[in-house]
Design an enzyme around this catalytic site. Structure first.
Site, PDB file in Angstrom:
ATOM      1  N   CYS A 128       0.839  -1.203   0.000  1.00 45.24           N
ATOM      2  CA  CYS A 128       0.000   0.000   0.000  1.00 45.24           C
ATOM      3  C   CYS A 128       0.874   1.252   0.000  1.00 45.24           C
ATOM      4  O   CYS A 128       0.608   2.215  -0.728  1.00 45.24           O
ATOM      5  CB  CYS A 128      -0.954  -0.007   1.190  1.00 45.24           C
ATOM      6  SG  CYS A 128      -0.147  -0.085   2.820  1.00 45.24           S
ATOM      7  N   ARG A 165       0.268  -7.036   9.579  1.00 46.96           N
ATOM      8  CA  ARG A 165       1.161  -7.067  10.737  1.00 46.96           C
ATOM      9  C   ARG A 165       2.208  -8.187  10.618  1.00 46.96           C
ATOM     10  O   ARG A 165       3.349  -8.037  11.055  1.00 46.96           O
ATOM     11  CB  ARG A 165       0.344  -7.232  12.022  1.00 46.96           C
ATOM     12  CG  ARG A 165      -0.531  -6.023  12.312  1.00 46.96           C
ATOM     13  CD  ARG A 165      -1.490  -6.250  13.469  1.00 46.96           C
ATOM     14  NE  ARG A 165      -2.376  -5.119  13.633  1.00 46.96           N
ATOM     15  CZ  ARG A 165      -2.084  -4.032  14.335  1.00 46.96           C
ATOM     16  NH1 ARG A 165      -0.929  -3.932  14.947  1.00 46.96           N
ATOM     17  NH2 ARG A 165      -2.959  -3.049  14.436  1.00 46.96           N
TER      18      ARG A 165
END
Length: 312
Positions: A128, A165
Site C-alpha cells: 500500500c 502485521r
C-alpha cells in the site's frame, strides 16, 4: 463479456476488493471468494451477496465446480502463503495478481509501469505504501535523476489486519526494492508507522527524493500530473501541501548511511494524504483502498488484453 475472478483471503483487503469488483467493474465478475475461517465477516458477506465461497483455502478453491471458468485470481493472504499459492495456480494456467509483499512476479504500479506487465503470469502490487509513494518518486525521476528515495507511510493501526502485521519486514524490503526497480531511484528506503491514534487518522505518506538539481517548476508539474493520474482510480489521493524544495550545497552536504558518498543537489519533499472510498472499511483506511484499487485496475487491463488477444 466479463472475466471471472477469484479472491483468496477473506480479510480486510480481500473483502474490500470483492466489493469493488461487484460495484465498480464492468469487466470482472466474482467467481469465488476464498478464506480459511468460516466465521469471518468477509465470507459471510460474500455468501449474502450470492458469491460462491469456500472456507477450504486454496485447496477448497481448486475443488470448486466453477474453478475451471475462473481466469484471474487475486491473492490477498500473506507473503509466506503466496509462495505455494502461486505455484499451484500457475500450474493450473491461472493469471495471478499478488497483493502480498511476496514479490514473485514483477512489481506493478499502474500509472508508472501498468502497461509493461500485462502478459506476466503473476504480477505483484508491491505494498500500500509503495502504491501511494512510488508514483511520486517516478514523477521526480523523469525530470531529475533520483539518487535516493525514502518514503514514510503512516496508517491507522485499526486498518492493519493480521496479514499486514505479519508482513512488516516484507513490506519494508519490497517497498524499498520497488522504489529502485519501478521508481527509478538509485537507492531506496521505506518506513511504515502503525498509528494508534483515536479517532483513527487517514493514511499519510511522506516522500523524500535526493536528486540532481533541475527545473523545479517542471518537477512540481510532473508530480501534480502524476497525482491527477492516480486520482483517476483513487479519488481520495491528494497532495497535503505544496511540493517542497531545498538546495543541498557542498558547504553542508548530506551524509546518509544508504549512500556511499555525500550528497549535494536538490531535496524534494512531497506530503500526501490517501482517503479511502469506504466501500468496506472507513475512509481512514486509504492504505487498503489504494492497494485494492490498483489491483482492480491492473486486473481489468489484463482481462481486456487477454480477450483482445483471443479475439485477434
Amino acid at each position: 463479456m466479463t472475466v471471472k475472478i477469484a479472491i483468496i483471503g477473506s480479510g480486510n483487503i480481500g473483502t474490500d476488493l470483492m466489493i469493488k469488483v461487484m460495484r465498480l467493474s464492468t469487466v470482472l465478475e466474482m467467481g469465488a471468494f476464498v478464506g480459511i475461517d468460516p466465521e469471518s465477516d468477509g465470507l459471510k458477506r460474500a455468501e449474502r451477496l450470492g458469491v460462491p465461497i469456500t472456507a477450504g483455502g486454496l485447496d477448497g478453491l481448486v475443488a470448486m465446480p466453477g474453478f475451471s471458468d475462473i481466469e484471474i485470481i487475486f491473492d490477498a493472504t500473506s507473503a509466506a502463503a503466496h509462495q505455494r499459492h502461486s505455484d499451484v495456480l500457475l500450474g493450473h494456467g491461472k493469471r495471478v495478481i499478488d497483493l502480498t509483499p511476496a514479490a514473485i512476479g514483477p512489481y506493478t504500479i499502474p500509472p508508472v509501469n501498468g502497461e509493461a506487465n500485462l502478459d506476466a503470469p503473476n504480477v505483484n502490487m508491491v505494498t500500500c505504501g509503495g502504491q501511494a509513494t512510488i508514483p511520486i518518486v517516478a514523477a521526480v525521476n523523469r525530470i531529475a535523476k533520483v539518487h535516493y528515495g525514502e518514503i514514510v507511510a503512516s496508517i491507522a493501526s485499526k486498518s492493519a489486519g493480521p496479514g499486514t502485521r505479519a508482513n512488516i519486514d516484507e513490506f519494508t524490503e519490497t517497498t524499498s526494492q520497488a522504489i529502485v526497480a519501478v521508481g527509478g531511484a538509485t537507492r531506496g528506503k521505506a518506513i511504515i508507522i502503525l498509528n494508534p491514534a483515536e479517532p483513527p487518522l487517514i493514511m499519510r505518506d511522506t516522500v523524500y527524493c535526493l536528486c540532481d538539481d533541475g527545473d523545479r517548476e517542471a518537477i512540481r508539474q510532473s508530480i501534480e500530473d502524476m497525482v491527477a493520474e492516480v486520482q483517476t482510480y483513487v479519488p481520495g489521493y491528494r497532495l497535503k501541501q505544496a511540493v517542497q524544495f531545498e538546495s543541498i550545497g557542498s558547504n553542508a552536504p548530506l551524509h546518509i548511511p544508504e549512500m556511499n558518498d555525500s550528497f549535494t543537489g536538490l531535496k524534494v519533499s512531497v506530503f500526501l494524504e490517501v482517503e479511502g472510498a469506504a466501500h468496506y472499511l472507513p475512509a481512514y483506511a486509504g492504505n487498503l483502498d489504494i492497494m485494492t484499487s490498483a489491483a482492480l485496475r491492473t486486473a481489468e487491463k489484463i482481462a481486456v488484453r487477454m480477450h483482445a488477444g483471443a479475439a485477434a
